[in-house]
Design a protein around this motif. Sequence first.
Motif, PDB file in Angstrom:
ATOM      1  N   VAL A   1       5.165  27.421  -7.516  1.00  0.00           N
ATOM      2  CA  VAL A   1       5.337  25.977  -7.609  1.00  0.00           C
ATOM      3  C   VAL A   1       4.983  25.334  -6.270  1.00  0.00           C
ATOM      4  CG1 VAL A   1       6.980  24.096  -7.966  1.00  0.00           C
ATOM      5  CG2 VAL A   1       7.098  26.157  -9.396  1.00  0.00           C
ATOM      6  N   LEU A   2       4.064  24.367  -6.324  1.00  0.00           N
ATOM      7  CA  LEU A   2       3.689  23.599  -5.135  1.00  0.00           C
ATOM      8  C   LEU A   2       4.371  22.245  -5.232  1.00  0.00           C
ATOM      9  CD1 LEU A   2      -0.127  24.416  -4.918  1.00  0.00           C
ATOM     10  CD2 LEU A   2       1.832  25.778  -4.183  1.00  0.00           C
ATOM     11  N   LYS A   3       5.459  22.069  -4.475  1.00  0.00           N
ATOM     12  CA  LYS A   3       6.225  20.819  -4.509  1.00  0.00           C
ATOM     13  C   LYS A   3       5.586  19.834  -3.535  1.00  0.00           C
ATOM     14  CE  LYS A   3       9.796  18.298  -5.702  1.00  0.00           C
ATOM     15  NZ  LYS A   3       9.264  17.031  -5.164  1.00  0.00           N
ATOM     16  N   VAL A   4       4.916  18.824  -4.075  1.00  0.00           N
ATOM     17  CA  VAL A   4       4.144  17.893  -3.249  1.00  0.00           C
ATOM     18  C   VAL A   4       5.075  16.880  -2.588  1.00  0.00           C
ATOM     19  CG1 VAL A   4       2.276  16.217  -3.211  1.00  0.00           C
ATOM     20  CG2 VAL A   4       2.142  18.197  -4.739  1.00  0.00           C
ATOM     21  N   GLU A   5       5.076  16.867  -1.253  1.00  0.00           N
ATOM     22  CA  GLU A   5       5.948  15.977  -0.485  1.00  0.00           C
ATOM     23  C   GLU A   5       5.169  15.261   0.616  1.00  0.00           C
ATOM     24  OE1 GLU A   5       9.126  18.554   0.796  1.00  0.00           O
ATOM     25  OE2 GLU A   5      10.004  18.697  -1.213  1.00  0.00           O
ATOM     26  N   ILE A   6       3.901  15.000   0.376  1.00  0.00           N
ATOM     27  CA  ILE A   6       3.049  14.328   1.363  1.00  0.00           C
ATOM     28  C   ILE A   6       3.420  12.850   1.428  1.00  0.00           C
ATOM     29  CG2 ILE A   6       0.675  13.700   1.956  1.00  0.00           C
ATOM     30  CD1 ILE A   6      -0.211  16.253   0.476  1.00  0.00           C
ATOM     31  N   LYS A   7       3.757  12.386   2.625  1.00  0.00           N
ATOM     32  CA  LYS A   7       4.234  11.010   2.811  1.00  0.00           C
ATOM     33  C   LYS A   7       3.182  10.157   3.522  1.00  0.00           C
ATOM     34  CE  LYS A   7       8.353  12.014   1.170  1.00  0.00           C
ATOM     35  NZ  LYS A   7       8.828  11.461  -0.101  1.00  0.00           N
ATOM     36  N   GLY A   8       3.535   8.892   3.708  1.00  0.00           N
ATOM     37  CA  GLY A   8       2.679   7.978   4.448  1.00  0.00           C
ATOM     38  C   GLY A   8       2.132   6.856   3.596  1.00  0.00           C
ATOM     39  N   ARG A   9       2.158   5.632   4.155  1.00  0.00           N
ATOM     40  CA  ARG A   9       1.565   4.465   3.496  1.00  0.00           C
ATOM     41  C   ARG A   9       0.832   3.649   4.557  1.00  0.00           C
ATOM     42  NH1 ARG A   9       7.245   3.410   1.707  1.00  0.00           N
ATOM     43  NH2 ARG A   9       7.587   4.463  -0.290  1.00  0.00           N
ATOM     44  N   ARG A  10      -0.324   3.102   4.207  1.00  0.00           N
ATOM     45  CA  ARG A  10      -1.055   2.290   5.167  1.00  0.00           C
ATOM     46  C   ARG A  10      -2.037   1.378   4.443  1.00  0.00           C
ATOM     47  NH1 ARG A  10      -6.309   4.494   7.176  1.00  0.00           N
ATOM     48  NH2 ARG A  10      -6.968   6.120   5.726  1.00  0.00           N
ATOM     49  N   VAL A  11      -2.414   0.313   5.131  1.00  0.00           N
ATOM     50  CA  VAL A  11      -3.461  -0.570   4.643  1.00  0.00           C
ATOM     51  C   VAL A  11      -4.771  -0.077   5.233  1.00  0.00           C
ATOM     52  CG1 VAL A  11      -4.328  -2.927   4.572  1.00  0.00           C
ATOM     53  CG2 VAL A  11      -1.873  -2.493   4.480  1.00  0.00           C
ATOM     54  N   VAL A  12      -5.702   0.277   4.379  1.00  0.00           N
ATOM     55  CA  VAL A  12      -6.985   0.810   4.825  1.00  0.00           C
ATOM     56  C   VAL A  12      -7.939  -0.312   5.203  1.00  0.00           C
ATOM     57  CG1 VAL A  12      -8.993   2.200   4.146  1.00  0.00           C
ATOM     58  CG2 VAL A  12      -6.694   2.848   3.371  1.00  0.00           C
ATOM     59  N   GLU A  13      -7.931  -1.382   4.387  1.00  0.00           N
ATOM     60  CA  GLU A  13      -8.910  -2.446   4.594  1.00  0.00           C
ATOM     61  C   GLU A  13      -8.450  -3.721   3.909  1.00  0.00           C
ATOM     62  OE1 GLU A  13     -13.765  -2.923   4.011  1.00  0.00           O
ATOM     63  OE2 GLU A  13     -12.614  -1.723   2.591  1.00  0.00           O
ATOM     64  N   GLU A  14      -8.774  -4.856   4.504  1.00  0.00           N
ATOM     65  CA  GLU A  14      -8.553  -6.153   3.881  1.00  0.00           C
ATOM     66  C   GLU A  14      -9.874  -6.898   3.857  1.00  0.00           C
ATOM     67  OE1 GLU A  14      -5.216  -8.587   5.011  1.00  0.00           O
ATOM     68  OE2 GLU A  14      -4.218  -6.891   5.988  1.00  0.00           O
ATOM     69  N   THR A  15     -10.249  -7.381   2.682  1.00  0.00           N
ATOM     70  CA  THR A  15     -11.462  -8.179   2.542  1.00  0.00           C
ATOM     71  C   THR A  15     -11.101  -9.457   1.800  1.00  0.00           C
ATOM     72  OG1 THR A  15     -12.179  -7.380   0.370  1.00  0.00           O
ATOM     73  CG2 THR A  15     -12.746  -6.005   2.284  1.00  0.00           C
ATOM     74  N   PRO A  16     -12.003 -10.419   1.738  1.00  0.00           N
ATOM     75  CA  PRO A  16     -11.701 -11.636   0.978  1.00  0.00           C
ATOM     76  C   PRO A  16     -11.468 -11.372  -0.502  1.00  0.00           C
ATOM     77  CG  PRO A  16     -13.531 -12.014   2.486  1.00  0.00           C
ATOM     78  CD  PRO A  16     -13.254 -10.532   2.510  1.00  0.00           C
ATOM     79  N   ARG A  17     -11.934 -10.219  -1.008  1.00  0.00           N
ATOM     80  CA  ARG A  17     -11.835  -9.949  -2.442  1.00  0.00           C
ATOM     81  C   ARG A  17     -10.726  -8.969  -2.814  1.00  0.00           C
ATOM     82  NH1 ARG A  17     -17.574  -9.015  -5.202  1.00  0.00           N
ATOM     83  NH2 ARG A  17     -16.197  -9.362  -6.988  1.00  0.00           N
ATOM     84  N   ALA A  18     -10.210  -8.203  -1.837  1.00  0.00           N
ATOM     85  CA  ALA A  18      -9.202  -7.194  -2.200  1.00  0.00           C
ATOM     86  C   ALA A  18      -8.496  -6.654  -0.974  1.00  0.00           C
ATOM     87  CB  ALA A  18      -9.866  -6.039  -2.959  1.00  0.00           C
ATOM     88  N   TRP A  19      -7.292  -6.111  -1.227  1.00  0.00           N
ATOM     89  CA  TRP A  19      -6.598  -5.276  -0.258  1.00  0.00           C
ATOM     90  C   TRP A  19      -6.768  -3.825  -0.692  1.00  0.00           C
ATOM     91  CZ3 TRP A  19      -3.636  -9.353  -2.546  1.00  0.00           C
ATOM     92  CH2 TRP A  19      -3.379 -10.450  -1.704  1.00  0.00           C
ATOM     93  N   LEU A  20      -7.070  -2.941   0.237  1.00  0.00           N
ATOM     94  CA  LEU A  20      -7.172  -1.513  -0.049  1.00  0.00           C
ATOM     95  C   LEU A  20      -6.000  -0.812   0.630  1.00  0.00           C
ATOM     96  CD1 LEU A  20      -8.998   0.586  -1.460  1.00  0.00           C
ATOM     97  CD2 LEU A  20     -10.110   0.964   0.750  1.00  0.00           C
ATOM     98  N   VAL A  21      -5.102  -0.259  -0.194  1.00  0.00           N
ATOM     99  CA  VAL A  21      -3.858   0.334   0.303  1.00  0.00           C
ATOM    100  C   VAL A  21      -3.818   1.809  -0.087  1.00  0.00           C
ATOM    101  CG1 VAL A  21      -1.335   0.205   0.240  1.00  0.00           C
ATOM    102  CG2 VAL A  21      -2.701  -1.887   0.042  1.00  0.00           C
ATOM    103  N   GLU A  22      -3.356   2.662   0.836  1.00  0.00           N
ATOM    104  CA  GLU A  22      -3.288   4.111   0.593  1.00  0.00           C
ATOM    105  C   GLU A  22      -1.844   4.591   0.706  1.00  0.00           C
ATOM    106  OE1 GLU A  22      -6.157   7.262   2.372  1.00  0.00           O
ATOM    107  OE2 GLU A  22      -4.366   7.314   3.649  1.00  0.00           O
ATOM    108  N   ALA A  23      -1.500   5.571  -0.136  1.00  0.00           N
ATOM    109  CA  ALA A  23      -0.162   6.172  -0.076  1.00  0.00           C
ATOM    110  C   ALA A  23      -0.264   7.669  -0.297  1.00  0.00           C
ATOM    111  CB  ALA A  23       0.764   5.543  -1.119  1.00  0.00           C
ATOM    112  N   GLY A  24       0.625   8.413   0.364  1.00  0.00           N
ATOM    113  CA  GLY A  24       0.680   9.855   0.185  1.00  0.00           C
ATOM    114  C   GLY A  24       1.180  10.212  -1.201  1.00  0.00           C
ATOM    115  N   ALA A  25       0.706  11.345  -1.719  1.00  0.00           N
ATOM    116  CA  ALA A  25       1.027  11.743  -3.086  1.00  0.00           C
ATOM    117  C   ALA A  25       2.509  12.003  -3.292  1.00  0.00           C
ATOM    118  CB  ALA A  25       0.222  12.982  -3.464  1.00  0.00           C
ATOM    119  N   GLY A  26       3.239  12.327  -2.232  1.00  0.00           N
ATOM    120  CA  GLY A  26       4.659  12.618  -2.366  1.00  0.00           C
ATOM    121  C   GLY A  26       5.566  11.411  -2.271  1.00  0.00           C
TER     122      GLY A  26
END
Length: 350
Positions: free
Chosen positions: A66-91
């Motif tokens: 069993v691989l218990k996924v606990e990868i953390k982290g959240r951040r804003v990758v990019e902001e443009t006039p048309r969208a926000w690009l947001v990333e989060a860890g799978a855990g």
Amino acid sequence: MIVEHNVPLQQHNSFGIVARAQHLVRIASEADVAALLADPAWGGASKFVLGGGSNIVLTGDVKPLVLKVEIKGRRVVEETPRAWLVEAGAGESWHDTVRWMLDEGYPGVENMALIPGTVGGAPVQNIGAYGVELQDRFDSLDAIDLHTGRAFTLDAAQCAFGYRDSVFKHAPSGANGFGLAGRALITRVRFRLPRPWKPVLGYLDLERKMAETGNFTPTPIEIFDWICAIRRAKLPDWRVLGNAGSFFKNPTVTPEQCADIIARDPKIVHYPMADGSIKLAAGWLIDACGWKGKTVGNAGVYEKQALVLVNRGGPAHPATGGEVMTLAKAIQTSVYERFGIRLEPEPVVV
């Protein structure tokens, strides 16, 4: 890298079913995956990826590693006039991530508030609620091939999203088959949130909230609060009453099939789809067959929503995976016998 042995999984599945992982590794980073795959003792072992455990039914101890996924982290990758690009860890917790996005000023996923599970599990199931699906806000994800160790990135088209479906739920087929079930471990997910933000308010429950409050121009956080209140009124908290959320997919039929059912059952709840098909409410079908409140052993059908199967035994005397699946199969049989509709379970049965 530490391999744990004989690990209880009751706290790691939202049904609260008693089972054990014969061996378990906690994955907190991409480096942990690389170390695991390079280990001669475990690299070639069969593997089972576990996120929040909110969409699985355990029918026995889990023999693969069993691989218990606990990868953390959240951040804003990019902001443009048309969208926000947001990333989060799978855990990361899905619900907590939705709230974090709103608190940071990045709306767009508020309709999917309070869905249990992790960020990494969201694209696997293509989660959705109240008019918004993950694919509507998805940009891309990072994953690792558990056979080769290769890191790769997929966009929405490559994820092959469908209704509660994705490439991650299908085994490879044929020489060029691209199914990734059992093969990929998702590490990070990126969301594209459109600007300017537009509310999605087409569901009856949300229309009722607007009428009740007199607020017809709700903010993202107000929609978030409404969704949380609606879900809490309809669905049991898995931490109090074990469950895996909606247990069956809402089936789709042709207009002709729907007309035939309406002729026999005029009150059936149904929704026209853009492709011309008709979606039927699985909960209504189950309720019409008399299952609401019924039990098999310590597995039962929730009194307030027939689409939800629950663990009535609590932590001390929990339902077994066998009881849950016996109940599910009995429901499938009765719905098919009455309506000619085959209900398909949402959770993964392990």
